[in-house]
Write a protein that holds these residues in place. Sequence first.
Motif, PDB file in Angstrom:
ATOM      1  N   THR A  73       0.837  -1.354   0.050  1.00 52.48           N
ATOM      2  CA  THR A  73       0.038   0.031   0.118  1.00 52.48           C
ATOM      3  C   THR A  73       0.860   1.210   0.033  1.00 52.48           C
ATOM      4  O   THR A  73       0.664   2.336  -0.740  1.00 52.48           O
ATOM      5  CB  THR A  73      -0.961  -0.021   1.248  1.00 52.48           C
ATOM      6  OG1 THR A  73      -1.606  -1.102   1.282  1.00 52.48           O
ATOM      7  CG2 THR A  73      -1.874   1.167   1.186  1.00 52.48           C
ATOM      8  N   ASN A  77       0.975   3.921  -3.404  1.00 49.22           N
ATOM      9  CA  ASN A  77       0.662   5.272  -3.092  1.00 49.22           C
ATOM     10  C   ASN A  77       1.693   6.087  -2.884  1.00 49.22           C
ATOM     11  O   ASN A  77       1.522   7.196  -2.242  1.00 49.22           O
ATOM     12  CB  ASN A  77      -0.474   5.284  -1.837  1.00 49.22           C
ATOM     13  CG  ASN A  77      -1.663   4.470  -2.237  1.00 49.22           C
ATOM     14  OD1 ASN A  77      -2.403   4.736  -3.189  1.00 49.22           O
ATOM     15  ND2 ASN A  77      -1.903   3.423  -1.725  1.00 49.22           N
ATOM     16  N   VAL A  80       1.375   9.325  -4.659  1.00 45.49           N
ATOM     17  CA  VAL A  80       0.064  10.184  -3.907  1.00 45.49           C
ATOM     18  C   VAL A  80       0.669  10.877  -2.502  1.00 45.49           C
ATOM     19  O   VAL A  80       0.097  12.015  -2.267  1.00 45.49           O
ATOM     20  CB  VAL A  80      -1.222   9.300  -3.722  1.00 45.49           C
ATOM     21  CG1 VAL A  80      -2.167  10.000  -2.847  1.00 45.49           C
ATOM     22  CG2 VAL A  80      -1.509   8.655  -4.872  1.00 45.49           C
ATOM     23  N   ILE A 103      -3.314   8.435   5.074  1.00 43.28           N
ATOM     24  CA  ILE A 103      -3.576   8.304   3.689  1.00 43.28           C
ATOM     25  C   ILE A 103      -3.524   6.632   3.301  1.00 43.28           C
ATOM     26  O   ILE A 103      -4.469   6.294   2.700  1.00 43.28           O
ATOM     27  CB  ILE A 103      -2.400   8.830   2.954  1.00 43.28           C
ATOM     28  CG1 ILE A 103      -2.757  10.570   3.051  1.00 43.28           C
ATOM     29  CG2 ILE A 103      -2.675   8.503   1.210  1.00 43.28           C
ATOM     30  CD1 ILE A 103      -1.620  11.341   2.550  1.00 43.28           C
ATOM     31  N   VAL A 104      -2.479   6.232   4.231  1.00 45.34           N
ATOM     32  CA  VAL A 104      -2.409   4.762   3.860  1.00 45.34           C
ATOM     33  C   VAL A 104      -3.713   3.979   4.339  1.00 45.34           C
ATOM     34  O   VAL A 104      -3.935   2.857   3.760  1.00 45.34           O
ATOM     35  CB  VAL A 104      -0.899   4.263   4.656  1.00 45.34           C
ATOM     36  CG1 VAL A 104      -0.991   2.626   4.387  1.00 45.34           C
ATOM     37  CG2 VAL A 104       0.064   4.704   3.770  1.00 45.34           C
ATOM     38  N   SER A 105      -4.066   4.287   5.671  1.00 40.91           N
ATOM     39  CA  SER A 105      -5.029   3.453   6.202  1.00 40.91           C
ATOM     40  C   SER A 105      -6.454   3.692   5.516  1.00 40.91           C
ATOM     41  O   SER A 105      -7.222   2.754   5.591  1.00 40.91           O
ATOM     42  CB  SER A 105      -5.243   3.787   7.683  1.00 40.91           C
ATOM     43  OG  SER A 105      -5.677   5.220   7.591  1.00 40.91           O
ATOM     44  N   SER A 106      -6.550   4.590   4.851  1.00 39.24           N
ATOM     45  CA  SER A 106      -7.697   4.927   3.786  1.00 39.24           C
ATOM     46  C   SER A 106      -7.876   4.067   2.722  1.00 39.24           C
ATOM     47  O   SER A 106      -8.756   3.688   2.049  1.00 39.24           O
ATOM     48  CB  SER A 106      -8.138   6.343   3.528  1.00 39.24           C
ATOM     49  OG  SER A 106      -7.032   6.581   2.607  1.00 39.24           O
ATOM     50  N   ARG A 107      -6.702   3.649   2.518  1.00 37.41           N
ATOM     51  CA  ARG A 107      -6.466   2.557   0.990  1.00 37.41           C
ATOM     52  C   ARG A 107      -6.034   1.481   1.362  1.00 37.41           C
ATOM     53  O   ARG A 107      -5.811   0.357   0.393  1.00 37.41           O
ATOM     54  CB  ARG A 107      -5.396   3.464   0.267  1.00 37.41           C
ATOM     55  CG  ARG A 107      -5.663   4.842  -0.491  1.00 37.41           C
ATOM     56  CD  ARG A 107      -4.634   5.500  -1.117  1.00 37.41           C
ATOM     57  NE  ARG A 107      -5.184   6.515  -1.878  1.00 37.41           N
ATOM     58  CZ  ARG A 107      -5.307   7.715  -1.360  1.00 37.41           C
ATOM     59  NH1 ARG A 107      -5.325   8.233  -0.289  1.00 37.41           N
ATOM     60  NH2 ARG A 107      -5.789   8.700  -2.292  1.00 37.41           N
ATOM     61  N   ASN A 109      -7.621  -1.144   2.665  1.00 37.89           N
ATOM     62  CA  ASN A 109      -8.579  -2.346   2.380  1.00 37.89           C
ATOM     63  C   ASN A 109      -8.539  -2.559   0.758  1.00 37.89           C
ATOM     64  O   ASN A 109      -8.752  -3.605   0.608  1.00 37.89           O
ATOM     65  CB  ASN A 109      -9.947  -1.927   2.953  1.00 37.89           C
ATOM     66  CG  ASN A 109     -10.064  -2.153   4.285  1.00 37.89           C
ATOM     67  OD1 ASN A 109      -9.392  -3.071   4.969  1.00 37.89           O
ATOM     68  ND2 ASN A 109     -10.898  -1.341   4.961  1.00 37.89           N
ATOM     69  N   ASP A 110      -8.395  -1.711   0.171  1.00 39.73           N
ATOM     70  CA  ASP A 110      -8.370  -1.971  -1.334  1.00 39.73           C
ATOM     71  C   ASP A 110      -7.007  -2.737  -1.584  1.00 39.73           C
ATOM     72  O   ASP A 110      -7.310  -3.707  -2.515  1.00 39.73           O
ATOM     73  CB  ASP A 110      -8.527  -0.563  -2.072  1.00 39.73           C
ATOM     74  CG  ASP A 110      -9.593   0.496  -1.814  1.00 39.73           C
ATOM     75  OD1 ASP A 110     -10.800  -0.119  -1.449  1.00 39.73           O
ATOM     76  OD2 ASP A 110      -9.466   1.545  -1.994  1.00 39.73           O
ATOM     77  N   MET A 111      -6.064  -2.403  -1.186  1.00 41.96           N
ATOM     78  CA  MET A 111      -4.885  -3.391  -1.530  1.00 41.96           C
ATOM     79  C   MET A 111      -5.068  -4.674  -0.929  1.00 41.96           C
ATOM     80  O   MET A 111      -4.688  -5.689  -1.647  1.00 41.96           O
ATOM     81  CB  MET A 111      -3.607  -2.495  -0.843  1.00 41.96           C
ATOM     82  CG  MET A 111      -2.388  -3.385  -1.121  1.00 41.96           C
ATOM     83  SD  MET A 111      -2.093  -3.433  -2.752  1.00 41.96           S
ATOM     84  CE  MET A 111      -1.592  -1.836  -3.350  1.00 41.96           C
ATOM     85  N   ARG A 114      -7.327  -6.410  -3.429  1.00 40.20           N
ATOM     86  CA  ARG A 114      -6.548  -6.556  -4.749  1.00 40.20           C
ATOM     87  C   ARG A 114      -5.608  -7.987  -4.579  1.00 40.20           C
ATOM     88  O   ARG A 114      -5.519  -8.776  -5.395  1.00 40.20           O
ATOM     89  CB  ARG A 114      -5.613  -5.332  -5.129  1.00 40.20           C
ATOM     90  CG  ARG A 114      -6.767  -4.373  -5.735  1.00 40.20           C
ATOM     91  CD  ARG A 114      -6.079  -3.003  -5.864  1.00 40.20           C
ATOM     92  NE  ARG A 114      -4.956  -3.132  -6.833  1.00 40.20           N
ATOM     93  CZ  ARG A 114      -3.889  -2.412  -6.977  1.00 40.20           C
ATOM     94  NH1 ARG A 114      -3.964  -1.001  -6.233  1.00 40.20           N
ATOM     95  NH2 ARG A 114      -2.869  -2.330  -7.698  1.00 40.20           N
TER      96      ARG A 114
END
Length: 156
Positions: A73, A77, A80, A103-107, A109-111, A114
């Motif tokens: 993650t 990112n 970003v 920033i990382v914690s908001s993304r 779950n997506d990682m 994936r």
Amino acid sequence: MSKENKKDTTGWKNEDFLQMCNWVERELMGYSGTQRLHKNACLRLQGLRKGQSMANNSHEMYGEYPIDVIFNTFKANKYVILKAIKGKTFNSEDQKMAYICAIVSSRINDMYTRMKNAKKSEEKSEKIDIGAQNSEAAKYQRQTEEVINSTFEGIW
């Protein structure tokens, strides 16, 4: 405790975490040489593993993420994060790390999703029978007849 016993208790998981910390120091924080992250910054990174803002055993855990998911993650990112922190001024390293970890914690779950889907598709591809690819029935057979136009044959 001797160095040998201490090395055994750290294990490979902590080596992965240290590798992630070194990457964050170099790539995101811009540290070089002997400059290292402080305790609170490392606690924030540990908190990402447990779904917390900062690692704290007395608080409830909101997730259990492997280090490779968190590290991927960060890597995915990177630009970003660098763009987000470029124009901001922070009072301390802890404040900067809190911003990065948000920033990382908001993304994360997506990682995680994936990587889980990639693992499933890899397992499915391993189960596919490759025998059909080598079969004689899988050869190409022309369905139509080849048309030869003899009108121009004598010219060339």
